[in-house]
Motif scaffolding. Structure first.
Motif, PDB file in Angstrom:
ATOM      1  N   ARG A 106     -56.230 -39.493 -26.406  1.00 43.60           N
ATOM      2  CA  ARG A 106     -55.700 -40.832 -26.156  1.00 43.60           C
ATOM      3  C   ARG A 106     -55.038 -40.912 -24.789  1.00 43.60           C
ATOM      4  NH1 ARG A 106     -55.420 -44.283 -30.282  1.00 43.60           N
ATOM      5  NH2 ARG A 106     -55.659 -43.476 -32.407  1.00 43.60           N
ATOM      6  N   CYS A 137     -51.338 -46.278 -22.413  1.00 42.89           N
ATOM      7  CA  CYS A 137     -51.571 -47.401 -23.326  1.00 42.89           C
ATOM      8  C   CYS A 137     -52.016 -46.946 -24.713  1.00 42.89           C
ATOM      9  CB  CYS A 137     -52.587 -48.377 -22.740  1.00 42.89           C
ATOM     10  SG  CYS A 137     -54.269 -47.745 -22.748  1.00 42.89           S
ATOM     11  N   GLY A 138     -52.286 -45.678 -24.855  1.00 45.59           N
ATOM     12  CA  GLY A 138     -52.569 -45.167 -26.191  1.00 45.59           C
ATOM     13  C   GLY A 138     -53.987 -45.359 -26.695  1.00 45.59           C
ATOM     14  N   VAL A 139     -54.890 -45.904 -25.856  1.00 46.13           N
ATOM     15  CA  VAL A 139     -56.259 -46.134 -26.316  1.00 46.13           C
ATOM     16  C   VAL A 139     -57.024 -44.818 -26.422  1.00 46.13           C
ATOM     17  CG1 VAL A 139     -58.483 -47.092 -25.631  1.00 46.13           C
ATOM     18  CG2 VAL A 139     -56.429 -48.490 -25.523  1.00 46.13           C
TER      19      VAL A 139
END
Lengths: 288, 288, 288, 288
Positions: D258, D262-264
């Motif tokens: 990830r 932004c954690g995507v």
């Protein structure tokens, strides 16, 4: 089956060869386009002649007409072949290219038929020349689809080769097994024949010209059919996975979707930044 | 095979034609619904009659009954066809539409059978009229699935066409090859017959009415089967990739579906909160 | 073919019926497990007897043994059926359930065979009772796979129904066409037979017991084969798309992956927040 | 069919056994490579001999030559087998391994043929030894594809087993049904034969050696074909879904992949920057 690109055969710089090249290989000029259309029509008519010639009732009645047509088209395509060879800068590259070979095979059988009469029907390999149609009629969109198919197959080439070699070994072993179990008295007269049978079975074609008669043979055949049925999933899975992956990155696939900074394409559909250099990506042209 | 929409044939503004239109083309009114159900029943019974008529034992015993039923339904559907033509504003558009042609083909064969008796069985093309069923019974959900299928096929149309044209060329060349190798004495009596055989082989149907007998022919046939088997992956891959993409995307595909806070897109169709940061998602632009 | 759940047939509160229920329907107790294993063995042996009985050489020699075995198993399963009916709270629900019907069909043919001798082989429908095996041997993982398959098929049910109804119409029209073109003298003796042929062709089975002989018939058949070949892509595409989508949301599928707050499951693999209520999702149990 | 790894058979520490092991099992040394190539050539020639031997015209003329060749190769492979057994540390593990069994089966039939003459053709099971080719020629890339295929199949193993067991039950029930409907006078002479027929039908092989003749039988057969056609979608769907998932995921599937900002997750395998916010991605845990 991917027909080669013909743009690297060497365009002559000037003179009559340049003009010949433009007419024969390109379709930008009116003359070039007329030439292409004429050749396409000639191919279609000549293939129709070959097919009609093979029908006994017609050919026996119009022997002379068919012979005349065949020689007419063969000489026409021979002249075209020579013209293609002399009008490119690198004739040898053309001769060895996919189209070069097809063009040659389109005329050879008629000459060979003087020696071996029955081979003349092979000249309808000239139908493959129609693959040029995609280029001739500027069916750019079609060509794109075509290339996409070709790429997906090419990308799966190794996987398919490995798969095929394993299938061939399995087919050889199972064919031999049936040869031993059923034997020549039930049609499995030798191993090549049994392998042919095994291929018809595992591919689910099932002609039925040779079939197992003993209970053991039928049991083995049943297992083979179930294997073949399940195995069919493998090439399908390979190609589909490849295509799904390609389609999934569809939006940004065109040149506009490339990163302006580093030029990398093939981003995911929801990507906003280049995965390679982190630069902002251009907006997609419009939501499909 | 996508049946056309019938809503653009022009609804008459008022008068008896308007009432006829509402009964015949629409199913909002009780009369319209009753008419639709009656027609569906008539189609089913008339098709059953045609099928039963073809069975020798039954038709010879009930010749008069079958003839009466056939003329009854043909006259019924002829009257319906005329009523459809006169009750729309744009009769010509209806006549050329998918259903217009099917409706006409549903009655023509009976009249033609006066001249060519054997053609009368063709009237069971009227079964295609049942495609209207989806609309008649307001099977909206079914129609949606149907359209989804149609769209996926339509979107793959070009790819499938390119694929099919290449397959046709290959089949022609391979059929000819077997014609040369096996010859008329083994059933490959001319090129059209050989091409028919090549199609049965490459599609893995394998009737077995014509089969190669020589070793060379069987070898080529084996290669063809393996090619056909692998090639089956291509149309499947095309349609599956299209369907997977369609199913995976859903409502939020457009940029508007991105999360306002973290910017992630590609949410599931029923998502109300961002799967990445938990922020509330914007409403979709409109439920499709 | 999805076998119903048997947990809602009503478990008696106490008494001998409760004990019978625990033995017959459940497999938590040693007695219950022993009963289940005994029944599975009885089913396997009885099916083997039916199969062996059909082989002429064996059955004529051991007529009495086979008859005795058949009646033994039939009476055994009849007793079991009655026991199942009396030991549940809602016997009617059991009788109408999938297993209730299968259990009844497993014994009926032997009784019917007193009147219609040839039907007794049908008792091997009792092999379907083995579907219970998945539950009996606590093959929970297997059952999960099974349910996943069932769900994917169920979710595609409507799409497949629409597809099938269109295929049936096409097959009826094409079968009739061949009946008209080829006629009874080439084996297409009536429309039902022609439709049977059309189904063998479009599904690429191709028995070859009936084949077109005329050139027009072969041409139409070739087109049908290509259509059938391409159309095969449709059900495959439907099921694959469904499965791909299901697999893509695989990680969070288990109960642990459900949102603790609102209980919604089926999140995407990279989801960290519930798409329904925005609550934080539990971590996946471990990266696979 | 996944050939086992041969690296865990125990490499002798030193001495002549170590040298023999290096030559026979490894291909790092010139001697090892020469040995491998010699064995591959011997396998190919010996299989060709077996195949040619089965062709009547050739074998009757060269009886002595074929016999000599067969014994030559059998003794050669017997010596090789013994050498393999004595040169590994754990001979028993080798004997029970996939290749150990194949190596033994490659020589046994010739010896057995002294007692049962017709079995000698089975020695071409030795073609399976060619599976070692992938290792021998260091076709690492090919092996990777191979393992990917194997993994996808292995991961779908349970699903395929469940599917197969249901198919087998259905085939048994439907085969019996046809046996009852058609009976021995139409070729369905007993249940095993009918099940064989049901397998040819449901897998769309359709040999046509046995076909239903009654209308009821043809109706049931048509339903079976449609079921089989649709069911083919299931194994394809299973394998394709597995492969699509594998292809789409790549290195970054785990949470570690990830984006820190932004954690995507779910980035492409070669991504270095987040596709959502453009931040630099963490390095993958190790290049697989």
């Amino acid at each position: 089956m991917t027909p080669g690109d013909e743009s690297d055969l060497g365009r002559p710089p000037a003179g009559w060869r340049r003009r010949a090249y433009e007419v024969i290989f390109e379709s930008e000029t009116p003359a070039g386009r007329a030439f292409d259309k004429f050749i396409v029509a000639a191919i279609l008519v000549s293939v129709a002649v070959v097919v009609a010639d093979s029908v006994q009732e017609w050919s026996s009645r119009n022997r002379r007409l068919f012979d005349a047509a065949e020689w007419f088209f063969t000489i026409l395509f021979t002249v075209e072949y020579i013209a293609r060879v002399v009008s490119v800068e690198k004739p040898w590259r053309y001769v060895r290219s996919f189209y070069g070979i097809v063009d040659l095979l389109s005329v050879l059988p008629t000459y060979l038929a003087i020696l071996f009469p029955e081979t003349h029907a092979l000249i309808d390999v000239r139908v493959l020349r129609l693959l040029r149609v995609f280029r001739i009629f500027r069916l750019t969109q079609y060509v794109e689809e075509y290339q996409m198919l070709g790429e997906a197959l090419a990308a799966s080439r190794r996987k398919i080769l490995v798969f095929l070699s394993v299938v061939l070994m399995v087919v050889l072993v199972l064919g031999t097994l049936l040869y031993v179990v059923e034997g020549p008295e039930h049609g499995f007269k030798n191993i090549p024949t049994s392998v042919y049978w095994a291929v018809t079975t595992i591919t689910t074609v099932g002609f039925g010209d040779i079939t197992p008669k003993t209970d053991v043979g039928r049991f083995i055949a049943s297992v083979m059919m179930l294997i073949g049925w399940g195995t069919l999933a493998v090439p399908t899975g390979i190609v589909t996975a490849e295509m799904t992956a390609r389609r999934g990155i569809g939006v940004f696939r065109s040149r506009a979707g490339r990163c302006d900074k580093c030029g990398v394409g093939g981003h995911q559909a929801d990507a906003r930044f280049c995965r390679n250099c982190g630069a902002s990506l251009p907006e997609p042209a419009g939501a499909e």
